[in-house]
Design a protein around this motif. Structure first.
Motif, PDB file in Angstrom:
ATOM      1  N   VAL A  10      31.367  24.732  49.722  1.00  0.00           N
ATOM      2  CA  VAL A  10      31.156  24.848  48.274  1.00  0.00           C
ATOM      3  C   VAL A  10      30.167  25.969  47.966  1.00  0.00           C
ATOM      4  O   VAL A  10      30.371  26.763  47.037  1.00  0.00           O
ATOM      5  CB  VAL A  10      30.648  23.507  47.699  1.00  0.00           C
ATOM      6  N   ILE A  11      29.095  26.047  48.749  1.00  0.00           N
ATOM      7  CA  ILE A  11      28.102  27.111  48.564  1.00  0.00           C
ATOM      8  C   ILE A  11      28.759  28.470  48.742  1.00  0.00           C
ATOM      9  O   ILE A  11      28.511  29.410  47.978  1.00  0.00           O
ATOM     10  CB  ILE A  11      26.940  26.942  49.564  1.00  0.00           C
ATOM     11  N   PHE A  12      29.602  28.588  49.762  1.00  0.00           N
ATOM     12  CA  PHE A  12      30.283  29.846  50.049  1.00  0.00           C
ATOM     13  C   PHE A  12      31.201  30.246  48.896  1.00  0.00           C
ATOM     14  O   PHE A  12      31.227  31.404  48.476  1.00  0.00           O
ATOM     15  CB  PHE A  12      31.073  29.707  51.345  1.00  0.00           C
ATOM     16  N   LYS A  13      31.938  29.272  48.361  1.00  0.00           N
ATOM     17  CA  LYS A  13      32.836  29.559  47.241  1.00  0.00           C
ATOM     18  C   LYS A  13      32.050  29.968  45.998  1.00  0.00           C
ATOM     19  O   LYS A  13      32.421  30.907  45.297  1.00  0.00           O
ATOM     20  CB  LYS A  13      33.702  28.331  46.935  1.00  0.00           C
ATOM     21  N   ASN A  14      30.959  29.261  45.722  1.00  0.00           N
ATOM     22  CA  ASN A  14      30.128  29.599  44.564  1.00  0.00           C
ATOM     23  C   ASN A  14      29.500  30.975  44.719  1.00  0.00           C
ATOM     24  O   ASN A  14      29.319  31.699  43.741  1.00  0.00           O
ATOM     25  CB  ASN A  14      29.037  28.547  44.367  1.00  0.00           C
ATOM     26  N   TYR A  15      29.160  31.316  45.946  1.00  0.00           N
ATOM     27  CA  TYR A  15      28.551  32.631  46.213  1.00  0.00           C
ATOM     28  C   TYR A  15      29.513  33.760  45.847  1.00  0.00           C
ATOM     29  O   TYR A  15      29.101  34.810  45.365  1.00  0.00           O
ATOM     30  CB  TYR A  15      28.177  32.718  47.686  1.00  0.00           C
ATOM     31  N   GLY A  16      30.790  33.514  46.044  1.00  0.00           N
ATOM     32  CA  GLY A  16      31.780  34.543  45.741  1.00  0.00           C
ATOM     33  C   GLY A  16      32.181  34.607  44.287  1.00  0.00           C
ATOM     34  O   GLY A  16      32.855  35.552  43.872  1.00  0.00           O
ATOM     35  N   GLY A  17      31.751  33.627  43.486  1.00  0.00           N
ATOM     36  CA  GLY A  17      32.099  33.643  42.074  1.00  0.00           C
ATOM     37  C   GLY A  17      33.593  33.435  41.866  1.00  0.00           C
ATOM     38  O   GLY A  17      34.269  32.768  42.655  1.00  0.00           O
ATOM     39  N   ASN A  18      34.113  34.036  40.795  1.00  0.00           N
ATOM     40  CA  ASN A  18      35.527  33.866  40.458  1.00  0.00           C
ATOM     41  C   ASN A  18      36.402  35.012  40.950  1.00  0.00           C
ATOM     42  O   ASN A  18      37.591  35.051  40.688  1.00  0.00           O
ATOM     43  CB  ASN A  18      35.689  33.738  38.934  1.00  0.00           C
ATOM     44  N   GLY A  19      35.813  35.964  41.669  1.00  0.00           N
ATOM     45  CA  GLY A  19      36.562  37.130  42.108  1.00  0.00           C
ATOM     46  C   GLY A  19      37.215  36.947  43.460  1.00  0.00           C
ATOM     47  O   GLY A  19      37.294  35.848  44.010  1.00  0.00           O
ATOM     48  N   TYR A  20      37.689  38.060  44.013  1.00  0.00           N
ATOM     49  CA  TYR A  20      38.413  38.047  45.275  1.00  0.00           C
ATOM     50  C   TYR A  20      37.592  38.631  46.417  1.00  0.00           C
ATOM     51  O   TYR A  20      38.130  38.907  47.488  1.00  0.00           O
ATOM     52  CB  TYR A  20      39.712  38.857  45.126  1.00  0.00           C
ATOM     53  N   LEU A  21      36.294  38.816  46.210  1.00  0.00           N
ATOM     54  CA  LEU A  21      35.462  39.477  47.205  1.00  0.00           C
ATOM     55  C   LEU A  21      35.460  38.731  48.535  1.00  0.00           C
ATOM     56  O   LEU A  21      35.572  39.339  49.601  1.00  0.00           O
ATOM     57  CB  LEU A  21      34.021  39.605  46.679  1.00  0.00           C
ATOM     58  N   LEU A  22      35.332  37.409  48.498  1.00  0.00           N
ATOM     59  CA  LEU A  22      35.273  36.633  49.733  1.00  0.00           C
ATOM     60  C   LEU A  22      36.584  36.719  50.504  1.00  0.00           C
ATOM     61  O   LEU A  22      36.572  36.829  51.738  1.00  0.00           O
ATOM     62  CB  LEU A  22      34.949  35.168  49.423  1.00  0.00           C
ATOM     63  N   VAL A 105      48.229  52.708  51.201  1.00  0.00           N
ATOM     64  CA  VAL A 105      48.448  52.980  49.773  1.00  0.00           C
ATOM     65  C   VAL A 105      48.994  51.739  49.076  1.00  0.00           C
ATOM     66  O   VAL A 105      48.553  51.375  47.973  1.00  0.00           O
ATOM     67  CB  VAL A 105      49.415  54.170  49.594  1.00  0.00           C
ATOM     68  N   ILE A 106      49.933  51.062  49.728  1.00  0.00           N
ATOM     69  CA  ILE A 106      50.532  49.865  49.126  1.00  0.00           C
ATOM     70  C   ILE A 106      49.499  48.758  48.974  1.00  0.00           C
ATOM     71  O   ILE A 106      49.364  48.147  47.899  1.00  0.00           O
ATOM     72  CB  ILE A 106      51.715  49.371  49.989  1.00  0.00           C
ATOM     73  N   VAL A 107      48.736  48.501  50.048  1.00  0.00           N
ATOM     74  CA  VAL A 107      47.738  47.419  50.019  1.00  0.00           C
ATOM     75  C   VAL A 107      46.663  47.696  48.988  1.00  0.00           C
ATOM     76  O   VAL A 107      46.312  46.826  48.177  1.00  0.00           O
ATOM     77  CB  VAL A 107      47.110  47.228  51.414  1.00  0.00           C
ATOM     78  N   ILE A 108      46.131  48.916  48.996  1.00  0.00           N
ATOM     79  CA  ILE A 108      45.062  49.257  48.061  1.00  0.00           C
ATOM     80  C   ILE A 108      45.571  49.226  46.620  1.00  0.00           C
ATOM     81  O   ILE A 108      44.871  48.761  45.707  1.00  0.00           O
ATOM     82  CB  ILE A 108      44.473  50.644  48.406  1.00  0.00           C
ATOM     83  N   SER A 109      46.811  49.681  46.401  1.00  0.00           N
ATOM     84  CA  SER A 109      47.384  49.645  45.050  1.00  0.00           C
ATOM     85  C   SER A 109      47.544  48.212  44.556  1.00  0.00           C
ATOM     86  O   SER A 109      47.228  47.899  43.399  1.00  0.00           O
ATOM     87  CB  SER A 109      48.746  50.346  45.040  1.00  0.00           C
ATOM     88  N   VAL A 110      48.007  47.332  45.436  1.00  0.00           N
ATOM     89  CA  VAL A 110      48.172  45.920  45.072  1.00  0.00           C
ATOM     90  C   VAL A 110      46.824  45.291  44.748  1.00  0.00           C
ATOM     91  O   VAL A 110      46.684  44.541  43.774  1.00  0.00           O
ATOM     92  CB  VAL A 110      48.865  45.147  46.212  1.00  0.00           C
ATOM     93  N   LEU A 111      45.818  45.609  45.563  1.00  0.00           N
ATOM     94  CA  LEU A 111      44.485  45.056  45.328  1.00  0.00           C
ATOM     95  C   LEU A 111      43.914  45.534  43.997  1.00  0.00           C
ATOM     96  O   LEU A 111      43.308  44.761  43.255  1.00  0.00           O
ATOM     97  CB  LEU A 111      43.536  45.461  46.468  1.00  0.00           C
TER      98      LEU A 111
END
Length: 253
Positions: A10-22, A105-111
């Protein structure tokens, strides 16, 4: 043990917030552990971060941390500060792009499409009003109350929305409390009196500001207060951008 693991998750998830960084970080670690051939680089950007990450979830790590560190239960998340997330993600992206251009290029574009956002739409981003990139009203207020060359520093009370910028512009202007009080709840007499939810008690406010040697009180125009500060002996120096600037003569010396 499983309960401790769940708490760490839970701490790990909260640390990452609502984004995709984790998610990006974990994916970058896996990719680098497989693709990086230079052992020195792999050790720095993959193996060591992976060990730290795994260690974070090991229940014995949390047990030992809480036993040694005061208030360890509230600060355990700080172990995640050891993870070089930005470096790992950036390096993994560059490596993927360099070795597999089309896939990169494909991966970075999708991200970018699904994880990115236009920063200029953020509510906290606004067009710069000056070279300092801070609200012009802060500069005008600070210029009004800042001490002359060679004079001692002054102290003033500012509304919350201005606190972040005052010290960025002029370190000769002190405050009885800083931006830390905006995010952490702890008692401060001046803040307690200044931020009454409805009507400010003038006597209580002045008692607190004089106790902390505040010479100036910057208040939003029209703020409800039971007694006019001018009737309490303060001087209304100016109104700048909708903020009244009061000087307390008793604190001028």
């Amino acid at each position: 043990m499983y309960g401790i693991f769940r708490e760490s998750l839970v701490i790990f998830k909260n640390y990452g917030g609502n984004g995709y960084l984790l998610y990006l970080f974990v994916a970058a670690l896996i990719y680098l552990l497989i693709a990086e051939k230079d052992m020195r680089k792999k050790l720095l950007v993959a193996i060591v971060p992976a060990i730290i990450l795994v260690g974070f979830f090991v229940p014995f790590t949390r047990i030992a941390y809480v036993a040694v560190i005061p208030d360890g239960g509230d600060t355990y998340y700080r172990l995640l500060w050891l993870l070089p997330m930005g470096v790992c993600i950036a390096y993994a992206g560059c490596k993927l792009f360099a070795e597999h251009k089309r896939i990169g290029v494909i991966v970075i574009s999708v991200l970018i499409i699904f994880c990115g956002s236009l920063v200029y739409k953020n509510q906290y981003v606004s067009r710069a009003e000056n070279l300092y990139h801070i609200p012009q009203v802060v500069i005008d207020i600070c210029d009004k109350i800042k001490p002359e060359e060679g004079e001692p520093r002054v102290r003033g009370v500012f509304p919350d929305e201005l606190i972040h910028f005052v010290r960025q512009y002029d370190t000769d202007i002190l405050m009885p409390y800083g931006r830390d009080t905006l995010h952490h709840e702890y008692y401060n007499a001046v803040r307690e009196a200044y931020h009454k939810p409805e009507v400010i008690n003038a006597k209580e406010l002045l008692a607190a500001t004089r106790e902390t040697k505040c010479r100036y009180i910057i208040m939003i125009e029209g703020r409800a207060i039971d007694t006019d500060l001018e009737d309490m002996g303060l001087i209304l120096l100016d109104n700048i951008g909708g903020y009244n600037i009061y000087e307390d003569p008793k604190m001028a010396n």
